[in-house]
Design an enzyme around this catalytic site. Sequence first.
Site, PDB file in Angstrom:
ATOM      1  N   CYS A 148      49.983  85.948  26.073  1.00 40.51           N
ATOM      2  CA  CYS A 148      50.993  86.980  26.242  1.00 40.51           C
ATOM      3  C   CYS A 148      51.694  87.149  24.899  1.00 40.51           C
ATOM      4  O   CYS A 148      51.125  86.809  23.856  1.00 40.51           O
ATOM      5  CB  CYS A 148      51.976  86.608  27.350  1.00 40.51           C
ATOM      6  SG  CYS A 148      52.914  85.104  27.036  1.00 40.51           S
ATOM      7  N   ALA A 149      52.921  87.612  24.882  1.00 43.96           N
ATOM      8  CA  ALA A 149      53.606  87.876  23.618  1.00 43.96           C
ATOM      9  C   ALA A 149      53.918  86.607  22.842  1.00 43.96           C
ATOM     10  O   ALA A 149      53.986  86.622  21.615  1.00 43.96           O
ATOM     11  CB  ALA A 149      54.900  88.641  23.879  1.00 43.96           C
TER      12      ALA A 149
END
Length: 473
Positions: A29-30
Site C-alpha cells: 500500500c502507500a
Amino acid sequence: MSKLPNYQEIAKKIVAIVGDDNIVSATHCATRLRLQVKDRKAIDDDQVEEVEEVKGVFYNAGQYQIILGAGIVNKVYAELQALYSFGEASKDEIARDESSALQRGVRNIADIFVPIIPILGATGLFLGLKGVLFNETVLGAMGLTPDAIPTWLSASVTVLTDTAFGFLTAFICWSAFKKVGGLPIIGFLIGLMLVSPALPNAYAVAGGTAEPIMAFGVIPLVGYQGSILTALITGIIGANLEKKLRKVMPNAMDLIFTPFVVILVSVFIALFVLGPLVHGFEAQAVKLIEMFLHLPFGIGGLIIGFLYPIAVMTGMHHMFIMIETSLIASTGFNPLITVCAMYGFANAAVCLAIALRTNSAAVKTAGISATVTQMLGISEPALFGVVMRTGMKAIGVMLASSALGGMALSLLGIQANSYGLAVLLSPLMYIYDPYQLTMYVVIGIATFILAFVLTNVLVMGNETIVTKVKIQH
C-alpha cells in the site's frame, strides 16, 4: 554524507528472514509491504525490524505487514518483484482466509486508487501555490494586479493545475485494468474516451453553459470529467471482459480483435448505461457527504474524527481514498482528510507522552522513534506498537482528541485542496488560503497538546503497564 539505501539488499534481507518458501504472494500500500505467508510463527519479528528502513511490523487480516514508509515501499517492492517470482496475480488472495469479503473489496478498490495519490497530491500543491502567487494581496505587495499576469504564465499554471483532474477517468481506468489483470493501455484509452472533446464537458453542463447530447431522445451523453465511480466500474468491467476474451479468442485474432471488443463494449456501457445512472448517484452521494461533514456544531467532524482511527485499526481506512478523490474531483476541496488528519496529531502526542514518562529505556527510545515516524506520516509503529499495546485508556485518549480536533475544524469550515500529506507536511494542503492554513495549524497543535496532556493525566498513573509494553520500532 549519508549513504543511500540499497533497496535490493533490503528486499533480499526481508525475504531471507521471512523465508522465500514461506511467502505466498506480495503487494504493498502507500507505506507497507504486505506479504501473505504460510507460517506467521516462523518469522522472527525482531530480525525483520533490524533491516534498514524497516520501521515496524505487524500481522493483520492475514497479512504480514512490514512498515517501510511512503516512497521507500515502492522501491523495495519493485526490487522484490524483480528478484523473486511471487506473482502479482496472487495479490488478490492475500488475507482471503482471515479477512471478510468487505475488507477484501475495500482493499482491492484502495489498490486502484493508491497509484493515483502522488499525481493528485502534487496537483493540490500546484493549486496551493497558484492561490498564493495569484492572490491579490500578494500581487499588490509587488505592485501588480491580476490583470498584469501574462497570458503565457496563466496558461502554463493552468496546465499544471487542471490536467490531472481533467483526465482523472483515464488514470482510474488505467489503474483498474492494471489491478484486475487487463492491459493497462487499453484502460487508459477507454478513460480518455470518456472525456473526449466530442462530448460536452461535464462541468460545463453542470454550470449551464453547455447542453448534453441526447441519444435516442432520452439518454443524455456528456463527458465524465471527475466521475470516479463511472471510471472505476468501467475499468473493472473492461478488464474482466478482456481476461475472458483472451481465453477464447483465437491467437491470430487476439492482438486486434480483443482490444476492439473490449473498447467497444466498455465505452458503450459507460456512455449509455453506467454514465447516466452512476453519475447522478455519485453527484448526490458527494452532496450527502458534504452535508454530513458540515452538520451543525461540528457533529460530522466529531464522528469522522472518532471513527477514522478505528478504521485504521481494522484496515478499513482505505475506503476513504475513493471518497476523497470524489470530493476533490467534484468540488475541488477535501474536507474529509482535514478531519481525519487530527488522528495523526493525536496518535503522535499519545505515543510521545508514553515514551517520555516510561521508566524503561528501551520503551522510551522506541517510542520516541515511533513518534517521529508518525510526524512524518506513518502511523502504524505508534498505533500498533505503542498506543494499542498500552491499553484502552491510551486508545480512548487518542480517539477523543482526534474527534474533538475534527469537530473544531468542521466548525471552522477548514478543508484541504489535496490529499496524501500528513501531520508535519499536511499544512501544505492549506497554503492556498491564509485563514485555512492558520486555523488548520492552530487546531493541529491544540489537538496534539490536548492528547499529550490527557495521556499524562489519565493514562500514565500506572507505569508498570507501560514498562511491559514491547514497542515495535
